[in-house]
Scaffold this motif. Structure first.
Motif, PDB file in Angstrom:
ATOM      1  N   PRO A  24      96.346 -37.609  22.433  1.00  0.00           N
ATOM      2  CA  PRO A  24      94.960 -37.922  21.666  1.00  0.00           C
ATOM      3  C   PRO A  24      94.871 -39.603  21.564  1.00  0.00           C
ATOM      4  O   PRO A  24      93.984 -39.975  21.497  1.00  0.00           O
ATOM      5  N   GLY A  25      96.047 -39.831  20.895  1.00  0.00           N
ATOM      6  CA  GLY A  25      96.255 -41.332  20.657  1.00  0.00           C
ATOM      7  C   GLY A  25      96.055 -42.459  21.643  1.00  0.00           C
ATOM      8  O   GLY A  25      95.209 -43.302  21.601  1.00  0.00           O
ATOM      9  N   GLN A  26      96.685 -41.826  22.795  1.00  0.00           N
ATOM     10  CA  GLN A  26      96.397 -42.678  24.040  1.00  0.00           C
ATOM     11  C   GLN A  26      94.886 -42.609  24.237  1.00  0.00           C
ATOM     12  O   GLN A  26      94.409 -43.682  24.960  1.00  0.00           O
ATOM     13  N   ALA A  27      94.304 -41.515  24.396  1.00  0.00           N
ATOM     14  CA  ALA A  27      92.779 -41.355  24.612  1.00  0.00           C
ATOM     15  C   ALA A  27      92.121 -42.267  23.813  1.00  0.00           C
ATOM     16  O   ALA A  27      91.066 -43.118  24.376  1.00  0.00           O
ATOM     17  N   ILE A  28      92.307 -42.161  22.619  1.00  0.00           N
ATOM     18  CA  ILE A  28      91.441 -43.234  21.565  1.00  0.00           C
ATOM     19  C   ILE A  28      91.844 -44.405  21.909  1.00  0.00           C
ATOM     20  O   ILE A  28      90.689 -45.156  22.223  1.00  0.00           O
ATOM     21  N   ALA A  55      87.343 -53.018  36.471  1.00  0.00           N
ATOM     22  CA  ALA A  55      88.836 -52.970  36.720  1.00  0.00           C
ATOM     23  C   ALA A  55      89.654 -53.057  35.528  1.00  0.00           C
ATOM     24  O   ALA A  55      90.748 -52.485  35.305  1.00  0.00           O
ATOM     25  N   ARG A  56      89.164 -54.132  34.557  1.00  0.00           N
ATOM     26  CA  ARG A  56      90.319 -54.539  33.567  1.00  0.00           C
ATOM     27  C   ARG A  56      90.121 -53.409  32.492  1.00  0.00           C
ATOM     28  O   ARG A  56      91.347 -52.917  31.904  1.00  0.00           O
ATOM     29  N   GLY A  57      89.030 -52.874  32.150  1.00  0.00           N
ATOM     30  CA  GLY A  57      89.044 -51.720  31.002  1.00  0.00           C
ATOM     31  C   GLY A  57      89.697 -50.504  31.588  1.00  0.00           C
ATOM     32  O   GLY A  57      90.533 -49.965  30.708  1.00  0.00           O
ATOM     33  N   ASN A  58      89.660 -50.367  32.928  1.00  0.00           N
ATOM     34  CA  ASN A  58      90.434 -49.083  33.541  1.00  0.00           C
ATOM     35  C   ASN A  58      91.796 -49.354  33.315  1.00  0.00           C
ATOM     36  O   ASN A  58      92.901 -48.582  33.086  1.00  0.00           O
ATOM     37  N   TYR A  59      92.359 -50.636  33.834  1.00  0.00           N
ATOM     38  CA  TYR A  59      93.612 -51.103  33.920  1.00  0.00           C
ATOM     39  C   TYR A  59      94.205 -50.903  32.450  1.00  0.00           C
ATOM     40  O   TYR A  59      95.243 -50.431  32.208  1.00  0.00           O
ATOM     41  N   ASP A  60      93.725 -51.568  31.387  1.00  0.00           N
ATOM     42  CA  ASP A  60      94.259 -51.527  30.186  1.00  0.00           C
ATOM     43  C   ASP A  60      94.257 -50.043  29.439  1.00  0.00           C
ATOM     44  O   ASP A  60      95.088 -49.921  28.762  1.00  0.00           O
ATOM     45  N   ALA A  61      93.377 -49.329  29.836  1.00  0.00           N
ATOM     46  CA  ALA A  61      93.141 -47.923  29.329  1.00  0.00           C
ATOM     47  C   ALA A  61      94.382 -47.201  29.744  1.00  0.00           C
ATOM     48  O   ALA A  61      95.143 -46.529  29.167  1.00  0.00           O
ATOM     49  N   ALA A  62      94.643 -47.303  31.072  1.00  0.00           N
ATOM     50  CA  ALA A  62      95.699 -46.376  31.914  1.00  0.00           C
ATOM     51  C   ALA A  62      97.066 -46.834  31.306  1.00  0.00           C
ATOM     52  O   ALA A  62      97.770 -46.067  31.605  1.00  0.00           O
ATOM     53  N   ARG A  63      97.176 -47.816  30.879  1.00  0.00           N
ATOM     54  CA  ARG A  63      98.468 -48.583  30.747  1.00  0.00           C
ATOM     55  C   ARG A  63      98.973 -47.660  29.536  1.00  0.00           C
ATOM     56  O   ARG A  63     100.175 -47.900  29.143  1.00  0.00           O
ATOM     57  N   ARG A  64      98.058 -47.190  28.605  1.00  0.00           N
ATOM     58  CA  ARG A  64      98.452 -46.731  27.559  1.00  0.00           C
ATOM     59  C   ARG A  64      99.318 -45.229  27.833  1.00  0.00           C
ATOM     60  O   ARG A  64      99.944 -44.683  26.868  1.00  0.00           O
ATOM     61  N   GLY A  65      99.035 -44.771  29.167  1.00  0.00           N
ATOM     62  CA  GLY A  65      99.622 -43.433  29.392  1.00  0.00           C
ATOM     63  C   GLY A  65      98.342 -42.492  29.902  1.00  0.00           C
ATOM     64  O   GLY A  65      97.379 -42.845  29.867  1.00  0.00           O
ATOM     65  N   PRO A  66      98.939 -41.055  30.110  1.00  0.00           N
ATOM     66  CA  PRO A  66      97.979 -40.267  30.715  1.00  0.00           C
ATOM     67  C   PRO A  66      96.434 -39.795  29.853  1.00  0.00           C
ATOM     68  O   PRO A  66      95.539 -39.822  30.394  1.00  0.00           O
ATOM     69  N   GLY A  67      96.826 -40.086  28.436  1.00  0.00           N
ATOM     70  CA  GLY A  67      95.519 -39.829  27.635  1.00  0.00           C
ATOM     71  C   GLY A  67      94.470 -40.913  27.861  1.00  0.00           C
ATOM     72  O   GLY A  67      93.605 -41.072  27.873  1.00  0.00           O
ATOM     73  N   GLY A  68      94.973 -42.517  27.932  1.00  0.00           N
ATOM     74  CA  GLY A  68      94.222 -43.463  28.062  1.00  0.00           C
ATOM     75  C   GLY A  68      93.752 -43.244  29.556  1.00  0.00           C
ATOM     76  O   GLY A  68      92.460 -43.859  29.958  1.00  0.00           O
ATOM     77  N   ARG A  69      94.324 -43.027  30.548  1.00  0.00           N
ATOM     78  CA  ARG A  69      93.905 -43.049  31.959  1.00  0.00           C
ATOM     79  C   ARG A  69      92.736 -41.967  32.037  1.00  0.00           C
ATOM     80  O   ARG A  69      91.767 -42.013  32.657  1.00  0.00           O
TER      81      ARG A  69
END
Length: 123
Positions: A24-28, A55-69
């Motif tokens: 959840p924290g990664q997703a937020i 691309a940048r928004g997706n890259y930054d979010a995905a680097r947080r982990g599975p929740g961010g991805r």
């Protein structure tokens, strides 16, 4: 007794490996990364920079982990889906190009591949 101990060890090992509590924290955090990229894109107002910020928004979010991805994928798909409903004037080809940039960033590709010439270093 041995069965209870075995179950307890198994639960502790699986829980430690899964780290489900971080999702959840990664997703937020991923949603915040996507918002920041959108805000920067609007602020920059730079010609041909759309794909870079996707691309940048997706890259930054995905680097947080599975929740961010996950958050990046949901937000990207929702945005392109909503954009397809209206008459944005950009068309299907532009939406597909946006999705390619989204996937590129989400899969760890360098967002600078889409960076337009002259875009200020602030972004």
């Amino acid at each position: 007794m041995k069965l209870i101990l075995a179950v307890l060890v198994l639960v502790l090992v699986v829980e430690t490996q899964a780290q489900w509590y971080r999702y959840p924290g990664q997703a937020i955090g991923g949603a915040k990364d996507m918002w920041r990229a959108y805000r920067d894109m609007r602020q920059a107002n730079w010609k041909h920079s759309d794909k870079y910020f996707h691309a940048r928004g997706n890259y930054d979010a995905a680097r947080r982990g599975p929740g961010g991805r996950w958050a990046a994928e949901v937000i990207s798909n929702a945005r392109e889906g909503v954009q397809g409903l209206g008459n944005s004037g950009r068309g299907k080809a532009d939406s597909e190009a946006d999705q390619r940039a989204n996937r590129w960033g989400r899969n760890g590709g360098d967002p600078n591949r889409y960076r337009p010439n002259g875009l200020p270093n602030k972004y």
